[in-house]
Scaffold this motif. Sequence first.
Motif, PDB file in Angstrom:
ATOM      1  N   SER A   1      61.931  11.502 -23.752  1.00  8.76           N
ATOM      2  CA  SER A   1      61.493  10.362 -24.566  1.00  8.76           C
ATOM      3  C   SER A   1      61.168  10.740 -26.010  1.00  8.76           C
ATOM      4  N   VAL A   2      61.738  11.802 -26.522  1.00  9.28           N
ATOM      5  CA  VAL A   2      61.548  12.160 -27.923  1.00  9.28           C
ATOM      6  C   VAL A   2      62.875  11.908 -28.633  1.00  9.28           C
ATOM      7  N   LYS A   3      62.850  10.949 -29.512  1.00  8.95           N
ATOM      8  CA  LYS A   3      64.054  10.606 -30.247  1.00  8.95           C
ATOM      9  C   LYS A   3      64.115  11.424 -31.522  1.00  8.95           C
ATOM     10  N   CYS A   4      65.295  11.620 -31.985  1.00 11.23           N
ATOM     11  CA  CYS A   4      65.497  12.382 -33.213  1.00 11.23           C
ATOM     12  C   CYS A   4      64.764  11.715 -34.376  1.00 11.23           C
ATOM     13  N   GLU A   5      64.765  10.380 -34.396  1.00 10.80           N
ATOM     14  CA  GLU A   5      64.086   9.667 -35.481  1.00 10.80           C
ATOM     15  C   GLU A   5      62.585   9.949 -35.457  1.00 10.80           C
ATOM     16  N   ASP A   6      62.024  10.035 -34.237  1.00 12.18           N
ATOM     17  CA  ASP A   6      60.594  10.318 -34.120  1.00 12.18           C
ATOM     18  C   ASP A   6      60.266  11.703 -34.666  1.00 12.18           C
ATOM     19  N   LEU A   7      61.106  12.682 -34.351  1.00 13.71           N
ATOM     20  CA  LEU A   7      60.869  14.033 -34.841  1.00 13.71           C
ATOM     21  C   LEU A   7      60.948  14.087 -36.366  1.00 13.71           C
ATOM     22  N   VAL A   8      61.921  13.386 -36.930  1.00 11.84           N
ATOM     23  CA  VAL A   8      62.062  13.348 -38.383  1.00 11.84           C
ATOM     24  C   VAL A   8      60.852  12.655 -39.005  1.00 11.84           C
ATOM     25  N   PHE A   9      60.415  11.549 -38.405  1.00  9.27           N
ATOM     26  CA  PHE A   9      59.251  10.823 -38.924  1.00  9.27           C
ATOM     27  C   PHE A   9      58.005  11.706 -38.886  1.00  9.27           C
ATOM     28  N   GLN A  10      57.806  12.443 -37.769  1.00  8.07           N
ATOM     29  CA  GLN A  10      56.651  13.339 -37.665  1.00  8.07           C
ATOM     30  C   GLN A  10      56.706  14.417 -38.733  1.00  8.07           C
ATOM     31  N   ARG A  11      57.894  14.967 -38.947  1.00  8.91           N
ATOM     32  CA  ARG A  11      58.052  16.005 -39.969  1.00  8.91           C
ATOM     33  C   ARG A  11      57.732  15.449 -41.361  1.00  8.91           C
ATOM     34  N   LEU A  12      58.189  14.242 -41.640  1.00  8.55           N
ATOM     35  CA  LEU A  12      57.914  13.620 -42.932  1.00  8.55           C
ATOM     36  C   LEU A  12      56.420  13.350 -43.112  1.00  8.55           C
ATOM     37  N   MET A  13      55.756  12.930 -42.056  1.00 10.34           N
ATOM     38  CA  MET A  13      54.309  12.681 -42.122  1.00 10.34           C
ATOM     39  C   MET A  13      53.562  13.983 -42.406  1.00 10.34           C
ATOM     40  N   ILE A  14      53.981  15.060 -41.770  1.00  9.82           N
ATOM     41  CA  ILE A  14      53.331  16.355 -41.998  1.00  9.82           C
ATOM     42  C   ILE A  14      53.539  16.800 -43.441  1.00  9.82           C
ATOM     43  N   GLU A  15      54.773  16.660 -43.932  1.00  8.27           N
ATOM     44  CA  GLU A  15      55.043  17.042 -45.317  1.00  8.27           C
ATOM     45  C   GLU A  15      54.256  16.186 -46.294  1.00  8.27           C
ATOM     46  N   GLU A  16      54.128  14.887 -46.014  1.00  5.45           N
ATOM     47  CA  GLU A  16      53.352  13.993 -46.869  1.00  5.45           C
ATOM     48  C   GLU A  16      51.874  14.383 -46.862  1.00  5.45           C
ATOM     49  N   ALA A  17      51.365  14.739 -45.691  1.00  7.30           N
ATOM     50  CA  ALA A  17      49.961  15.149 -45.591  1.00  7.30           C
ATOM     51  C   ALA A  17      49.721  16.441 -46.357  1.00  7.30           C
ATOM     52  N   MET A  18      50.665  17.366 -46.287  1.00  5.60           N
ATOM     53  CA  MET A  18      50.508  18.651 -46.971  1.00  5.60           C
ATOM     54  C   MET A  18      50.453  18.490 -48.488  1.00  5.60           C
ATOM     55  N   VAL A  19      51.089  17.462 -49.012  1.00  7.81           N
ATOM     56  CA  VAL A  19      51.061  17.209 -50.451  1.00  7.81           C
ATOM     57  C   VAL A  19      49.635  16.892 -50.905  1.00  7.81           C
ATOM     58  N   HIS A  20      48.862  16.252 -50.038  1.00 11.31           N
ATOM     59  CA  HIS A  20      47.511  15.817 -50.391  1.00 11.31           C
ATOM     60  C   HIS A  20      46.433  16.832 -50.022  1.00 11.31           C
ATOM     61  N   MET A  21      46.838  18.041 -49.633  1.00 11.97           N
ATOM     62  CA  MET A  21      45.874  19.088 -49.274  1.00 11.97           C
ATOM     63  C   MET A  21      45.828  20.156 -50.352  1.00 11.97           C
TER      64      MET A  21
END
Length: 187
Positions: free
Chosen positions: A110-130
């Motif tokens: 139940s892990v879609k490729c889109e979900d993995l990409v979205f999670q990666r983008l969220m992590i990268e976005e969070a890292m910008v604000h740290m």
Amino acid sequence: MHKLTDAQRNFAEENHNMIQDFLFYNHLDRADYYDVVALGYLEAVQDYDEDSRTRQYKFETIASRKMCDCLFKHWRYNGRLKRKAYLVSLDGTVYEDSGLTLSETIVAKSVKCEDLVFQRLMIEEAMVHMTEKEKKVVQMKAAGFTGPEIGTACGVTTSGVYGRLYRMRKRLNRVFSAQESEVYAYT
């Protein structure tokens, strides 16, 4: 622990056989545990010499207790999962005769490729604000280090580590809630 005085050094040399006795009595290998136990023994020598309250007991009692404490700390430290991790290559074979690699046998349920990409983008976005310090704390926390270990590595107190994590979470919540409200405003 600090450098031993001459009197402490002489006392430690006179009673040195206690380390051997402790290792023998507890069925511990000398090569593996001598240094660990010796550190506890030397702490006992200093405590016995410098703290008058310890002199109401036999030195053997104080030394045995200190050596047990050091042994326990050693086992607890080395028993953590992050220090016992077994590394496996995704390209290595699972069973010698199967010919399948580990990456071929793992099924992402139940892990879609889109979900993995979205999670990666969220992590990268969070890292910008740290800040750089927050990034280091988060990376070490994700790797399984404890608060005191992270504090030692980063040169801050344990409460400083948890304070950084708390402030970072608050800031990220504000950033992501603001972005979420902007998305709803445009729709």
